[in-house]
Design an enzyme around this catalytic site. Structure first.
Site, PDB file in Angstrom:
ATOM      1  N   CYS A  65      34.599   8.451  24.366  1.00 14.16           N
ATOM      2  CA  CYS A  65      34.076   9.406  23.385  1.00 14.16           C
ATOM      3  C   CYS A  65      32.648   8.976  23.084  1.00 14.16           C
ATOM      4  O   CYS A  65      32.118   8.106  23.776  1.00 14.16           O
ATOM      5  CB  CYS A  65      34.962   9.509  22.142  1.00 14.16           C
ATOM      6  SG  CYS A  65      34.982   8.096  21.023  1.00 14.16           S
ATOM      7  N   HIS A  98      44.231 -11.702  28.927  1.00 13.84           N
ATOM      8  CA  HIS A  98      44.851 -12.394  27.797  1.00 13.84           C
ATOM      9  C   HIS A  98      45.756 -11.499  26.960  1.00 13.84           C
ATOM     10  O   HIS A  98      46.704 -11.987  26.342  1.00 13.84           O
ATOM     11  CB  HIS A  98      43.777 -12.982  26.881  1.00 13.84           C
ATOM     12  CG  HIS A  98      42.997 -14.085  27.506  1.00 13.84           C
ATOM     13  ND1 HIS A  98      42.268 -14.985  26.754  1.00 13.84           N
ATOM     14  CD2 HIS A  98      42.820 -14.453  28.796  1.00 13.84           C
ATOM     15  CE1 HIS A  98      41.673 -15.849  27.559  1.00 13.84           C
ATOM     16  NE2 HIS A  98      41.984 -15.541  28.803  1.00 13.84           N
TER      17      HIS A  98
END
Length: 162
Positions: A65, A98
């Site tokens: 966006c 992670h």
């Protein structure tokens, strides 16, 4: 890799560039809109990407966006979605390695085409490091928060990483 991509009107031009880049790399891309620069609402596209991922239509998603903030906030309201706005390559790969990030979010008014391509490459070339017990433990805690606070999340399969 099978990917789903979407953007609101502000992100449309960058989405088109990124979609073409992904296709040139040989990825299968499902484009969920917007399909032009007519004003549109970012939550609709965030929800569409979340639903597509939950249904198994793609392995990962990309949302764009104007700033990246709106679609990021909206996408993270969807069960099973771990979206992060990344405007640097370290975050784009580390978020996957992670935290098992499954939606890359970019702001079209923040990043240019060249950086977007680098971000996408970093994101797609990264893999969750499930051999690292601490990452698995932390991801399972995130999923537990989701299950406690999103009743529909409990219905999703594979809530615990092993």
């Amino acid at each position: 890799m099978k990917l789903v991509i979407a953007a609101d009107h502000a992100g449309f031009p960058l989405k088109e560039e990124v979609r073409g880049y992904l296709e040139r790399l040989g990825h299968e891309v499902i484009d969920l809109g917007a399909y032009n620069t007519e004003p549109s609402d970012y939550p609709d596209f965030a929800e569409a990407v979340g639903k597509a991922l939950a249904a198994g239509r793609a392995e990962r998603g990309i949302l764009i966006c104007g700033s990246g903030v709106g679609v990021c906030v909206a996408a993270n309201k969807m069960p099973g979605i771990r979206a992060s706005m990344c405007h640097d390559t370290y975050s784009a790969h580390q978020g996957v390695e992670h935290d098992d990030m499954n939606v890359l979010v970019m702001g079209a008014r923040i990043v240019g085409t060249a950086l977007a391509f680098d971000l996408v490459s970093s994101y797609l070339n990264a893999h969750f490091q499930k051999q690292e017990e601490r990452f698995v433990r932390r991801l399972n805690k995130v999923k537990a928060i989701e299950t406690r606070n999103m009743p529909e999340a409990a219905k999703l399969e594979n809530q615990t990483v092993r």
